[in-house]
Scaffold this motif. Structure first.
Motif, PDB file in Angstrom:
ATOM      1  N   ASN A  81       0.664  -1.663   0.460  1.00  0.00           N
ATOM      2  CA  ASN A  81       0.370  -0.023   0.260  1.00  0.00           C
ATOM      3  C   ASN A  81       0.163   1.247   0.114  1.00  0.00           C
ATOM      4  OD1 ASN A  81      -2.782  -1.047   0.184  1.00  0.00           O
ATOM      5  ND2 ASN A  81      -2.083  -1.570   2.874  1.00  0.00           N
TER       6      ASN A  81
ATOM      7  N   ILE B  32       1.207   5.170   0.127  1.00  0.00           N
ATOM      8  CA  ILE B  32       1.594   6.336   0.797  1.00  0.00           C
ATOM      9  C   ILE B  32       0.859   7.523  -0.114  1.00  0.00           C
ATOM     10  CG2 ILE B  32       0.438   7.477   3.052  1.00  0.00           C
ATOM     11  CD1 ILE B  32       1.440   4.306   4.251  1.00  0.00           C
TER      12      ILE B  32
ATOM     13  N   ALA C 170       4.952   9.548  -2.968  1.00  0.00           N
ATOM     14  CA  ALA C 170       4.182   7.647  -2.371  1.00  0.00           C
ATOM     15  C   ALA C 170       5.369   7.282  -1.447  1.00  0.00           C
ATOM     16  CB  ALA C 170       3.462   7.124  -3.083  1.00  0.00           C
TER      17      ALA C 170
ATOM     18  N   ASP D 157       5.478   3.380   1.160  1.00  0.00           N
ATOM     19  CA  ASP D 157       5.309   2.350   1.456  1.00  0.00           C
ATOM     20  C   ASP D 157       5.409   1.945   2.838  1.00  0.00           C
ATOM     21  OD1 ASP D 157       7.375   1.264   1.418  1.00  0.00           O
ATOM     22  OD2 ASP D 157       7.273  -0.447   1.046  1.00  0.00           O
TER      23      ASP D 157
ATOM     24  N   PRO E 217       4.725   3.455   6.803  1.00  0.00           N
ATOM     25  CA  PRO E 217       4.071   4.695   7.696  1.00  0.00           C
ATOM     26  C   PRO E 217       5.262   5.692   8.011  1.00  0.00           C
ATOM     27  CG  PRO E 217       2.674   3.275   7.257  1.00  0.00           C
ATOM     28  CD  PRO E 217       3.917   2.711   6.918  1.00  0.00           C
TER      29      PRO E 217
ATOM     30  N   VAL F  23       6.520   8.955   6.471  1.00  0.00           N
ATOM     31  CA  VAL F  23       6.015  10.181   5.388  1.00  0.00           C
ATOM     32  C   VAL F  23       6.428  11.233   6.717  1.00  0.00           C
ATOM     33  CG1 VAL F  23       3.604  10.785   5.335  1.00  0.00           C
ATOM     34  CG2 VAL F  23       3.831   8.620   5.453  1.00  0.00           C
TER      35      VAL F  23
END
Length: 290
Positions: free
Chosen positions: A2, A4, A41, A43, A45, A48
C-alpha cells in the motif's frame, strides 16, 4: 503493498534529485503521475512525516540535497527495486481493470448464453426478438444502459484478446494521465458515440466490442501529444501506423471472410473522431519553456 501519498507536484517539477537522495538513504518510495500531477509516495507509514519535512525544507530553501553519483550497478538495482509489480500496476489503474473484466464477462456471455437470454438485454438491438428498438425507444423503455453495454460484448477469442491488449496499454496510459473520474467520463462518451455511429450506419446488424473506444484512445493520444507532449502519450510511430493501417484494412472488407462476420467500421471511425475531438477540446497546450 500500500503506497501512501506524501505530496503532489506539478508535472514541470524535476523530482530526480529528490528520488536520488531518498534512494541513497534506502527510503522506499515511488514517484508516479496521476490526474496531471506528480506524486511522491512511500509504503512505510513511519517515513511519511520525515519525507514531508524534507520536502518542506527543500521548498523553503533551508536544505540543499547533495546526492553522490551512483554507479551503473547501483542505479540498475534501484530502478529494478522501484519498478512496479503487476499487482501494483493493477491497483494504479482500477477503472481500466474493471472495464477489461466487463469485456471478458461480455465475451463469456456470448459464448455460454447461446439463447441470448441475458445478451438480449445488453445489445443495442434486442438480439432475441426480431424487432430492433430505435434510439428514442431505448430511452422510452428506460434502458439507457444499452447505449454503453454493447461495448463489452465480444464474439471470438481473438476479438477479446486484441481489444484487451489495446485497453490495457492505451486505457491504462490515459487513466494515469487524466485521473480516474475524467478517464471514466471519456470512456462513457466514447462508448456512447461510437456505438451510436455503428447503429446509425447499420441498424439491422448485431454488433459489439470495445474497439471503438480503443480507437477513441488512439485519437485522443495522437492529438493530445501534439498539443501537450507527455511521456504517457508518446507512442512509437509504428504503433500508430499499424493501428491506422488496421483501420483502413478493416474498411476494405478484406478481413470479413477470415473472421466469419463483419467489422464495426463505423464504430472504429466514430471512436477515432470522438477521441481526436475530445483531446482538441479538453487538452491545454503545454506551457512555453523560457
Amino acid at each position: 503493498m500500500n503506497w501512501i501519498v506524501v505530496k503532489k507536484f506539478s508535472l514541470e517539477t524535476d523530482l530526480s534529485h529528490i528520488s536520488g537522495y531518498l534512494a541513497q538513504c534506502k527510503i522506499a518510495h515511488r514517484i508516479y503521475e496521476e490526474a496531471g500531477e506528480q506524486i511522491i509516495a512511500t509504503d512505510d507509514p513511519r517515513m511519511v512525516g520525515a519525507i514531508a519535512r524534507l520536502l518542506q525544507e527543500l521548498e523553503r530553501g533551508t536544505l540543499i540535497l547533495q546526492c553522490n553519483e551512483l554507479d551503473d550497478a547501483e542505479t540498475a538495482h534501484i530502478d529494478d527495486k522501484q519498478s512496479p509489480t503487476f499487482r501494483q500496476q493493477l491497483k494504479a489503474v482500477p477503472v481500466t481493470v474493471i472495464l477489461i473484466l466487463c469485456s471478458i464477462v461480455g465475451y463469456l456471455l456470448i459464448v455460454f448464453d447461446s439463447q441470448h437470454l441475458l445478451v438480449r438485454y445488453l445489445s443495442y438491438q434486442d438480439a432475441y426478438q426480431s424487432n430492433i428498438p430505435s434510439f428514442q425507444e431505448i430511452f422510452n423503455a428506460g434502458q439507457p444502459w444499452r447505449l454503453i453495454t454493447p461495448t463489452f460484448l465480444h464474439f471470438s477469442f481473438m476479438h477479446i484478446f486484441f481489444n484487451v491488449l489495446g485497453s490495457w496499454d492505451l486505457g491504462g496510459r490515459l487513466e494515469l494521465l487524466l485521473g480516474k473520474i475524467n478517464y471514466l467520463l471519456f470512456f462513457i462518451v466514447s462508448a456512447i458515440l461510437s456505438n451510436l455511429a455503428q447503429f446509425l450506419w447499420h441498424p439491422n446488424i448485431f454488433f459489439g466490442g470495445i474497439s471503438g473506444v480503443v480507437y477513441a484512445f488512439i485519437g485522443f493520444i495522437m492529438i493530445s501529444h501534439k498539443i501537450a507532449p507527455h511521456r504517457l502519450t508518446a507512442l512509437h510511430p509504428g504503433e500508430l501506423a499499424f493501428a491506422l493501417f488496421w483501420l483502413i484494412l478493416c474498411v476494405t472488407g478484406v478481413l470479413d471472410s477470415f473472421i466469419g462476420g463483419g467489422v464495426a467500421n463505423a464504430a472504429h471511425l466514430g471512436g477515432l473522431f470522438v477521441g481526436c475531438a475530445y483531446a482538441w477540446i479538453t487538452v491545454k497546450p503545454a506551457p512555453a519553456k523560457v
